[in-house]
Design an enzyme around this catalytic site. Structure first.
Site, PDB file in Angstrom:
ATOM      1  N   ASN A  99      43.697  36.572   2.348  1.00  0.00           N
ATOM      2  CA  ASN A  99      44.363  36.402   1.062  1.00  0.00           C
ATOM      3  C   ASN A  99      45.176  37.667   0.857  1.00  0.00           C
ATOM      4  OD1 ASN A  99      45.085  36.043  -1.565  1.00  0.00           O
ATOM      5  ND2 ASN A  99      43.014  35.620  -2.326  1.00  0.00           N
ATOM      6  N   ARG A 113      45.606  32.028   2.445  1.00  0.00           N
ATOM      7  CA  ARG A 113      45.857  31.509   1.108  1.00  0.00           C
ATOM      8  C   ARG A 113      47.343  31.684   0.823  1.00  0.00           C
ATOM      9  NH1 ARG A 113      42.759  32.950  -4.452  1.00  0.00           N
ATOM     10  NH2 ARG A 113      43.823  31.362  -5.670  1.00  0.00           N
ATOM     11  N   HIS A 125      45.322  27.243  -8.437  1.00  0.00           N
ATOM     12  CA  HIS A 125      43.862  27.350  -8.260  1.00  0.00           C
ATOM     13  C   HIS A 125      43.310  26.137  -7.505  1.00  0.00           C
ATOM     14  CE1 HIS A 125      43.649  30.197 -11.951  1.00  0.00           C
ATOM     15  NE2 HIS A 125      43.625  30.902 -10.847  1.00  0.00           N
ATOM     16  N   ARG A 163      48.229  37.350 -18.526  1.00  0.00           N
ATOM     17  CA  ARG A 163      49.276  36.318 -18.625  1.00  0.00           C
ATOM     18  C   ARG A 163      49.147  35.554 -19.933  1.00  0.00           C
ATOM     19  NH1 ARG A 163      48.125  33.508 -12.976  1.00  0.00           N
ATOM     20  NH2 ARG A 163      46.863  35.297 -12.400  1.00  0.00           N
ATOM     21  N   GLU A 220      36.661  29.861  -2.612  1.00  0.00           N
ATOM     22  CA  GLU A 220      37.967  29.511  -2.055  1.00  0.00           C
ATOM     23  C   GLU A 220      38.037  29.844  -0.562  1.00  0.00           C
ATOM     24  OE1 GLU A 220      39.142  31.843  -5.355  1.00  0.00           O
ATOM     25  OE2 GLU A 220      40.755  30.474  -5.899  1.00  0.00           O
TER      26      GLU A 220
END
Ligand code: AMP
Length: 391
Positions: A9, A88, A176, A233, A371
């Site tokens: 990632n 990813r 996601h 965010r 993940e």
């Protein structure tokens, strides 16, 4: 011979990685190369989660860092054979509803998507190039955060904008997806085929409504800004605010991007921190308001997603806040009894897995996301290590 797949990632100056065996769900090693550049650091953990000494290496570039990671693994597993590397990648565009083995054509396609995710896509692709350079001939497999949502119905894919914009890719992608894919893969039988709302509440936060294990609607849209407020965010915002910032305050796209991605959310509201743990103990009115806003928007989105799938059979909390904050879970669920949601305080305090009260119509669960495992499974599948073999 130790056959393994590597998951990566890649961020702007960091590389999170995990080495998985050809079979089984537990990584052989995990780690993080951080501050890639002159001051780069490399931290590694072994199978038991204990720190392992990293091999010295050149941490000035992603490729150098990946080589240092692999040399460290070799130190632990001298007969290591890397079968594939899973990456990813934030954006797979319209066409990728599944992981893909990277070829020159695929790479060009993914590069063309960079304008859709300028803060993440270029770094993810740097990771792919670096791994291809470090491990010539080893399959590189791109796993997309958008892929899981690509089969949502058109009505959840489109904005009410002129059609030409939809055609050029201005759509609701949702993100996601690797996390939702994992949660969907481990839902218990009694809810796996039902209507499940998954709340991925971490520094980035979104929710997804699943029906029969497939994504039907989600809170993130064209970008990873929409929906819930996050660490830094903004979440849902009236586009009129952006016009005001441009027209009346003369802000540039770069300034607005910085405002929306890095200065808003929990940090902007609290004026203190993007970290929920810190806000929970801060005891300032602004920190409390930031938490109130977060909780309220979560409740509204749960209501909205339940409407999208015609009800709710289960609610699942995951990611940093969802997995760990009994307070936030309790506060979100407190006003949802009208949806059959009722928590058992003791189970909630124990972080699950089931935290709903016995006999409550809606099952509420805490499921830690994974993940990396989704990426590892895709990396295995790409080189013919099937899940049956790998189980
Ligand atoms: P993630 O991005 O999934 O790593 O989640 C990071 C977020 O989880 C941060 O806001 C953390 O403060 C929050 N978090 C982690 N542990 C806890 C905890 N025990 N209580 C409250 N929030 C937590």
């Amino acid at each position: 011979m130790t056959e393994a797949v590597l998951t990566l990632n890649a961020g702007s100056s960091s590389l999170k990685f995990a080495l998985f065996p050809a079979r089984g769900d537990r990584p052989l090693a995990t780690g993080l190369a951080d501050r890639i550049g002159p001051e780069g650091t490399l931290k590694l953990k072994g199978r038991d989660g204990q720190p392992v000494a990293a091999a010295p290496g050149d941490l000035r570039s992603h490729a150098g860092a990946i080589r240092a990671v692999f040399d460290s693994f070799r130190g632990q597993y001298p007969d290591l054979t890397l079968r594939s590397v899973g990456h990813r990648v934030v954006h797979g565009g319209v066409s990728h509803a599944a992981p893909v083995t990277v070829t020159a054509t695929v790479m060009a396609e993914l590069e063309a998507l960079a304008p859709f995710a300028p803060l993440h896509q270029p770094h993810n692709l740097t990771g792919i190039r670096a791994a291809a350079e470090a491990f010539a001939g080893v399959a590189q497999v791109a796993c997309f955060d958008t892929a899981f949502h690509r089969n949502q119905p058109w009505i959840n894919d489109a904005f009410a904008l002129p059609r030409a914009l939809y055609d050029e890719g201005v759509r609701r992608y949702g993100f996601h997806g690797l996390s939702y894919d994992y949660i969907a893969s481990v839902l218990p039988g009694e809810v796996a085929h039902g209507r499940v709302i998954v709340a991925h509440l971490g520094n980035g936060a979104s929710m997804c409504a699943l029906h029969n294990g497939r994504s039907v609607a989600s809170t993130m849209g064209f970008s990873a800004l929409d929906g819930l407020p996050m660490g830094t965010r903004c979440g849902q915002i009236d586009p009129g605010v952006l016009l005001y910032l441009m027209d009346q305050k003369g802000m540039s796209a770069a300034q607005i991007s910085d405002l929306l991605y890095r200065q808003s959310g929990l940090l902007g509201l609290s004026g203190l921190s993007n970290d929920m743990r810190m806000l929970e103990t801060a005891e300032t009115p602004e920190a409390e308001q930031a938490i109130d806003y977060f909780v309220y928007r979560c409740q509204r989105e749960i209501g909205s997603l339940a409407a999208a799938v015609g009800g709710i059979d289960a609610l699942v909390f995951t990611a940093g806040i969802g997995e760990n904050s009994r307070l936030i879970r309790a506060r979100i669920c407190a006003r949802l009894s009208w949806m059959g949601i009722e928590l058992d305080p003791a189970r909630n305090a124990d972080n699950g897995p089931v935290i709903s009260a016995a006999g409550a119509p809606t099952t509420v669960m805490v499921i830690p996301t994974n993940e990396e495992l989704v990426i590892a499974r895709a990396a295995r599948a790409a080189v013919g290590l099937t899940e049956q073999e790998a189980a």
